[in-house]
Every structure is written in structure tokens, then in C-alpha cells.
Design a protein around this motif. Structure first.
Motif, PDB file in Angstrom:
ATOM      1  N   VAL A   1       1.075  -0.966  -0.209  1.00 38.26           N
ATOM      2  CA  VAL A   1       0.240   0.245  -0.385  1.00 38.26           C
ATOM      3  C   VAL A   1       0.991   1.125   0.261  1.00 38.26           C
ATOM      4  O   VAL A   1       1.597   1.261   1.131  1.00 38.26           O
ATOM      5  CB  VAL A   1      -0.836  -0.046   1.119  1.00 38.26           C
ATOM      6  N   SER A   2       1.120   1.814  -1.239  1.00 40.37           N
ATOM      7  CA  SER A   2       2.026   3.172  -1.071  1.00 40.37           C
ATOM      8  C   SER A   2       0.843   4.391  -0.968  1.00 40.37           C
ATOM      9  O   SER A   2      -0.183   4.285  -1.437  1.00 40.37           O
ATOM     10  CB  SER A   2       2.135   3.343  -2.441  1.00 40.37           C
ATOM     11  N   VAL A   3       1.590   5.259  -0.241  1.00 42.77           N
ATOM     12  CA  VAL A   3       1.051   6.799  -0.264  1.00 42.77           C
ATOM     13  C   VAL A   3       1.672   7.394  -0.371  1.00 42.77           C
ATOM     14  O   VAL A   3       2.880   7.954   0.048  1.00 42.77           O
ATOM     15  CB  VAL A   3       0.652   6.381   1.210  1.00 42.77           C
ATOM     16  N   ARG A   4       1.381   8.313  -1.514  1.00 41.80           N
ATOM     17  CA  ARG A   4       2.396   9.371  -1.824  1.00 41.80           C
ATOM     18  C   ARG A   4       2.425  10.621  -0.900  1.00 41.80           C
ATOM     19  O   ARG A   4       2.005  11.198  -0.253  1.00 41.80           O
ATOM     20  CB  ARG A   4       1.654  10.244  -3.404  1.00 41.80           C
ATOM     21  N   ALA A   5       3.779  11.212  -0.917  1.00 46.34           N
ATOM     22  CA  ALA A   5       4.667  12.412  -0.327  1.00 46.34           C
ATOM     23  C   ALA A   5       4.637  13.615  -0.655  1.00 46.34           C
ATOM     24  O   ALA A   5       5.255  13.152  -1.952  1.00 46.34           O
ATOM     25  CB  ALA A   5       5.420  11.832   0.900  1.00 46.34           C
ATOM     26  N   PRO A   6       4.682  15.210  -0.195  1.00 49.48           N
ATOM     27  CA  PRO A   6       4.669  16.028  -1.220  1.00 49.48           C
ATOM     28  C   PRO A   6       6.381  16.257  -1.882  1.00 49.48           C
ATOM     29  O   PRO A   6       6.558  16.647  -2.754  1.00 49.48           O
ATOM     30  CB  PRO A   6       4.343  17.327  -0.781  1.00 49.48           C
TER      31      PRO A   6
ATOM     32  N   GLY B   1       4.922   4.891  17.223  1.00 51.94           N
ATOM     33  CA  GLY B   1       4.621   3.518  16.878  1.00 51.94           C
ATOM     34  C   GLY B   1       4.026   2.258  16.022  1.00 51.94           C
ATOM     35  O   GLY B   1       4.007   1.587  16.645  1.00 51.94           O
ATOM     36  N   LEU B   2       4.416   3.840  15.153  1.00 47.01           N
ATOM     37  CA  LEU B   2       4.103   2.457  13.240  1.00 47.01           C
ATOM     38  C   LEU B   2       5.517   2.492  12.418  1.00 47.01           C
ATOM     39  O   LEU B   2       5.746   3.775  12.541  1.00 47.01           O
ATOM     40  CB  LEU B   2       2.928   2.981  13.490  1.00 47.01           C
ATOM     41  N   ALA B   3       6.155   1.760  12.310  1.00 46.55           N
ATOM     42  CA  ALA B   3       6.936   1.011  11.080  1.00 46.55           C
ATOM     43  C   ALA B   3       6.492   1.249   9.522  1.00 46.55           C
ATOM     44  O   ALA B   3       5.770   0.498   9.987  1.00 46.55           O
ATOM     45  CB  ALA B   3       8.131   0.008  12.097  1.00 46.55           C
ATOM     46  N   VAL B   4       6.677   2.314   9.276  1.00 48.17           N
ATOM     47  CA  VAL B   4       6.092   2.400   7.920  1.00 48.17           C
ATOM     48  C   VAL B   4       7.577   2.951   6.885  1.00 48.17           C
ATOM     49  O   VAL B   4       8.758   3.109   7.840  1.00 48.17           O
ATOM     50  CB  VAL B   4       5.554   3.381   7.642  1.00 48.17           C
ATOM     51  N   GLY B   5       7.372   2.119   5.864  1.00 50.15           N
ATOM     52  CA  GLY B   5       8.834   2.411   4.695  1.00 50.15           C
ATOM     53  C   GLY B   5       8.775   4.064   4.242  1.00 50.15           C
ATOM     54  O   GLY B   5       7.885   4.322   4.212  1.00 50.15           O
ATOM     55  N   CYS B   6      10.128   3.896   3.155  1.00 51.78           N
ATOM     56  CA  CYS B   6       9.809   5.391   3.010  1.00 51.78           C
ATOM     57  C   CYS B   6      10.364   5.646   2.088  1.00 51.78           C
ATOM     58  O   CYS B   6      11.587   4.812   1.901  1.00 51.78           O
ATOM     59  CB  CYS B   6      10.537   6.681   4.208  1.00 51.78           C
ATOM     60  N   PHE B   7       9.874   6.193   0.534  1.00 54.24           N
ATOM     61  CA  PHE B   7      10.423   4.916  -0.305  1.00 54.24           C
ATOM     62  C   PHE B   7      10.782   6.616  -1.025  1.00 54.24           C
ATOM     63  O   PHE B   7       9.697   8.249  -1.608  1.00 54.24           O
ATOM     64  CB  PHE B   7       9.541   4.832  -1.874  1.00 54.24           C
TER      65      PHE B   7
ATOM     66  N   VAL C   1       8.848   9.871  -7.565  1.00 56.11           N
ATOM     67  CA  VAL C   1       7.774  10.694  -6.266  1.00 56.11           C
ATOM     68  C   VAL C   1       8.180   9.661  -5.732  1.00 56.11           C
ATOM     69  O   VAL C   1       7.848   8.339  -4.878  1.00 56.11           O
ATOM     70  CB  VAL C   1       6.136   9.671  -7.596  1.00 56.11           C
ATOM     71  N   SER C   2       7.628  10.611  -4.092  1.00 59.22           N
ATOM     72  CA  SER C   2       8.358  10.145  -2.806  1.00 59.22           C
ATOM     73  C   SER C   2       6.957   9.907  -2.404  1.00 59.22           C
ATOM     74  O   SER C   2       6.304   9.998  -2.677  1.00 59.22           O
ATOM     75  CB  SER C   2       8.697  11.389  -2.187  1.00 59.22           C
ATOM     76  N   ARG C   3       7.149   8.322  -1.305  1.00 62.44           N
ATOM     77  CA  ARG C   3       6.112   8.120  -1.178  1.00 62.44           C
ATOM     78  C   ARG C   3       6.699   6.802   0.332  1.00 62.44           C
ATOM     79  O   ARG C   3       7.591   7.178   1.187  1.00 62.44           O
ATOM     80  CB  ARG C   3       5.457   6.972  -1.571  1.00 62.44           C
ATOM     81  N   VAL C   4       5.246   7.014   1.234  1.00 63.25           N
ATOM     82  CA  VAL C   4       5.283   5.709   2.947  1.00 63.25           C
ATOM     83  C   VAL C   4       4.870   4.550   2.327  1.00 63.25           C
ATOM     84  O   VAL C   4       3.882   5.233   1.438  1.00 63.25           O
ATOM     85  CB  VAL C   4       5.047   6.644   4.105  1.00 63.25           C
ATOM     86  N   ARG C   5       5.523   3.349   2.486  1.00 59.67           N
ATOM     87  CA  ARG C   5       4.888   2.876   1.700  1.00 59.67           C
ATOM     88  C   ARG C   5       4.035   1.643   2.926  1.00 59.67           C
ATOM     89  O   ARG C   5       4.937   0.970   3.979  1.00 59.67           O
ATOM     90  CB  ARG C   5       5.843   1.383   0.837  1.00 59.67           C
ATOM     91  N   LEU C   6       3.562   0.957   2.633  1.00 58.38           N
ATOM     92  CA  LEU C   6       2.789   0.494   4.464  1.00 58.38           C
ATOM     93  C   LEU C   6       3.192  -1.254   3.487  1.00 58.38           C
ATOM     94  O   LEU C   6       2.076  -1.890   2.301  1.00 58.38           O
ATOM     95  CB  LEU C   6       1.656   0.804   4.590  1.00 58.38           C
TER      96      LEU C   6
END
Length: 382
Positions: free
Chosen positions: A315-320, A336-342, A351-356
Motif C-alpha cells: 500500500v503506497s501513499v504519496r508524499a509531497p 509507534g508505527l514503522a512504515v517504509g520511506c521510498f 515521486v516520494s512515498r511512505v509505503r505500508l
């Protein structure tokens, strides 16, 4: 006066820092308090007692290491058993286990393009291991637009000789899937082979998690080869190539990352085998991880975030911006939540994202916590 030969490294590091692209290593403790949606433990099997015990038992029986390459002393009965069960589960004639999924892709691409004059047609969003395989193969490579079988057909037609198409089944950045049936039709019309990296599909897609090739009706076909990793759904480590027996025999004799690399450690083989048996016995895990991914995306979109529709577990969420993505991931961690940073250069579109990454063992209450945390820390909420 001579400058130090490595001074340029500091200059590049400073440039990366200014651009917000500096990467650092952060060791995690064995018992982390964080809710983990950054790793790839899709089926929730890494810490399953049966998997951990099988890994420990394998180390006690066979030793901590494999002692050599597969062709010397590194092939144990455990490796052979794992290969047999992987081939049976995924629906292929044979399988070959390597030390990593990266090594499996390098082996498959270079071995399947060894015929002089072979063309490789590669999706623009393919994983780095497929890209490096194309480079190492020294074959002519045509990079085609993302998920565009017609562009692949054009390259095949212009070439008119031996060719192989290579693609991820599920792309790791946005979590979208290749149109494998369409790509297979294009390949067959041109007499080309098809190589599919199913790292993010094995354990998630297809009946009971048998993979993207099985879901597309391509498993076991004579012109299809699949690679996968044992480090995601199977919660262990290593890689595998699945395909016709003659392809596997060719790899054993020609693939440098198989011939010259130390074999997968017995503990990893034992853990992967136990996880595979659990995946087979509990097919609801595959259905659950897909459900969690879809629901996560739906709820995040409901919070006004720009979310890509997941075809599997990503699940990919776009960042500005890259800086915003880094802050967002850090704020999630603090909550308390670890998410990926692409960020670039890891993302092909810049395009940068946080990825779950969805997990089959995520509860509904944990899912609500995930969505609430990501939404509350989103850059737009500042």
C-alpha cells in the motif's frame, strides 16, 4: 599536491544530505515495541513458533552455515526437499534455491539471455535486481513503458530474433501488478520467453498464495520462468527460480550467482520450508493479507490521502517531497508505527512515498491504529 582518493565520497554524502536523500542504518531490537508495516512479513510467519523452531532445528542438525557452494558441499537434503515442495506448490516442473532473491534474478536473467543476439524487454519499473541482471547479461535491453505489453510487442517485432521479456509480477513501489496474461500472449506471438519476478506475489496472489503465475494461468508453462524470494511471505531468507526442468539444469551449469556463491544456510532453508507448509495448510492467510491491503487503502483514501490501489500486499501513499516523506515516516515511528520511506533514486518516477505492507496477522483494531497514525502524521496535517 594530491588529494585523498576518497574525498569525493564526502562531497557526494553532503550533496545527498542537502537533497534529503541521505540513508542511514538503524538497528532494531529483537523485541520492538513498534507495529511493523515496513517489513515484508506478509503472512505473519517470521516469528511463528513452527517456523522459528524449524530454523533452529536445522541449524542444530546441519550447522550454522552451509559450508560451501551448492555444487560442492552446500546442497543438503533440506535444500532438495525445499526445492521439491516449492515447485509443487507453485505448479512448476522444477525449482532451484539460491542465497537471495537478488541472486535468483541475476542468475535467471543472465542464464536465459546467454544465446547470442538475444533481446531483453524490461518494464521501466522493474526491481533493481532485474535491472542489474539485464546489465550483467550484456544482452541488448529495451526498456519499455510501465505495464505496456503493446510496447513490448513493438520491440519484439523490430528485433525479429531470440528474446525474453522480464517483469515484476507486483511492483514494489506502488503495489500494482503486471498484466501477465497479456504479456504472455505478446511473448508467444513473438516466440519469446517470459521471466516473472514474483517476490511480492508468492504467498499473496493465486489460490492459497501460489503466486502470480498461478493466478494468471501460466504456472508450469514451458515458456515461463518465475523467480521469488523466501524473505517475504515465507518469512525466512533466500531466493528461488521456478520453471521447466531444462531451464533449471541450465542454471546449475551456467548461473554464476549459483555456481560461485555459498549456499543458503540450513536454518534459512528449514524456516522457509516450515513457512511454505503453513501457507499450504492455511490458505486463508493469503486471502486475509489481500483483504487487509484493500481495507488499508480504502480507509487511507477516506482520510484524503493519495493512495495507490493495491493489487497485492503493498500500500503506497504519496508524499509531497523527499523531505516530507522522511519526516512522515519518522513521525509515524515516534507514534509507534514503522512504515517504509521510498525516495529517489529508489522510485522510478521520482515521486516520494511512505509505503505500508499489509500482514495477514494484523487485527482490525491494529488496522484502525495504522490508518489513524498515518493520517494524523501526514504532511498536509501540519
Amino acid at each position: 599536491m594530491h588529494t585523498h582518493p576518497f574525498d569525493w565520497l564526502d562531497e557526494q554524502a553532503e550533496a545527498r544530505r542537502r537533497a534529503g536523500l541521505l540513508r542511514t542504518l538503524t538497528p532494531r531490537p529483537a523485541a520492538s515495541p513498534l507495529l511493523d508495516l515496513a517489513g515484508n512479513d506478509y503472512l505473519g510467519l517470521t516469528r511463528h513458533p513452527a517456523v522459528a523452531r524449524a530454523a533452529a532445528d536445522a541449524a542444530l542438525r546441519w550447522g550454522a552455515g552451509s559450508t560451501g557452494s551448492r555444487l560442492v558441499t552446500g546442497t543438503t537434503e533440506l535444500h532438495a526437499e525445499l526445492e521439491s515442495e516449492l515447485a509443487d506448490f507453485c505448479g512448476f516442473e522444477a525449482a532451484l534455491v539460491l542465497a537471495s532473491g537478488y541472486a535468483a534474478n541475476l542468475a535467471a536473467v543472465t542464464a536465459l539471455t546467454a544465446r547470442p543476439g538475444t533481446l531483453v524487454v524490461s518494464d521501466a519499473y522493474n526491481h533493481a535486481s532485474l535491472i542489474d541482471g539485464c546489465r550483467l547479461s550484456r544482452a541488448r535491453t529495451a526498456v519499455v513503458p510501465h505495464r505496456d505489453p503493446r510496447a513490448a510487442a513493438g520491440e519484439f517485432a523490430a528485433h525479429g530474433g531470440p528474446a525474453v521479456a522480464v517483469t515484476d509480477s507486483v511492483f514494489s513501489v506502488d503495489g500494482d501488478a503486471a498484466d501477465l496474461p497479456a504479456l504472455a500472449r505478446v511473448c508467444r506471438a513473438a516466440g519469446a520467453g517470459l521471466l516473472v519476478d514474483d517476490a511480492h506475489g508468492l504467498g499473496v496472489l493465486g489460490e492459497g498464495g501460489r503466486g502470480a503465475a498461478a493466478a494468471a494461468g501460466l504456472a508450469g508453462d514451458a515458456d515461463v520462468v518465475v523467480t521469488a524470494t523466501l524473505s517475504k511471505s515465507l518469512g525466512s531468507q533466500g531466493g528461488v527460480v521456478l520453471g521447466p526442468a531444462r531451464v533449471i539444469r541450465h542454471l546449475v551449469n551456467t548461473a554464476r550467482t549459483f555456481i560461485f556463491d555459498t549456499a543458503l544456510a540450513p536454518a534459512a532453508a528449514g524456516g522457509a520450508l516450515a513457512a511454505l507448509r503453513l501457507a499450504r495448510a492455511e490458505p486463508q492467510r493469503a486471502a486475509r493479507v489481500r483483504e487487509v491491503a484493500r481495507e488499508t487503502a480504502r480507509m487511507l483514501a477516506g482520510e484524503g490521502l493519495q493512495v495507490c490501489e493495491p493489487d497485492a500486499a503493498v500500500v503506497s501513499v504519496r508524499a509531497p517531497s523527499p523531505e516530507a516523506a522522511v519526516r512522515w515516516a519518522a513521525d509515524c515511528r515516534a507514534a509507534g508505527l514503522a512504515v517504509g520511506c521510498f525516495r529517489p533514486p529508489s522510485v522510478p518516477d521520482g515521486v516520494s512515498r511512505v509505503r505500508l505492507t499489509a500482514r495477514a496477522d494484523l487485527t482490525d483494531a491494529q488496522l484502525r491504529t495504522v490508518v489513524g497514525t498515518v493520517a494524523a502524521t501526514a504532511p498536509r496535517a501540519r
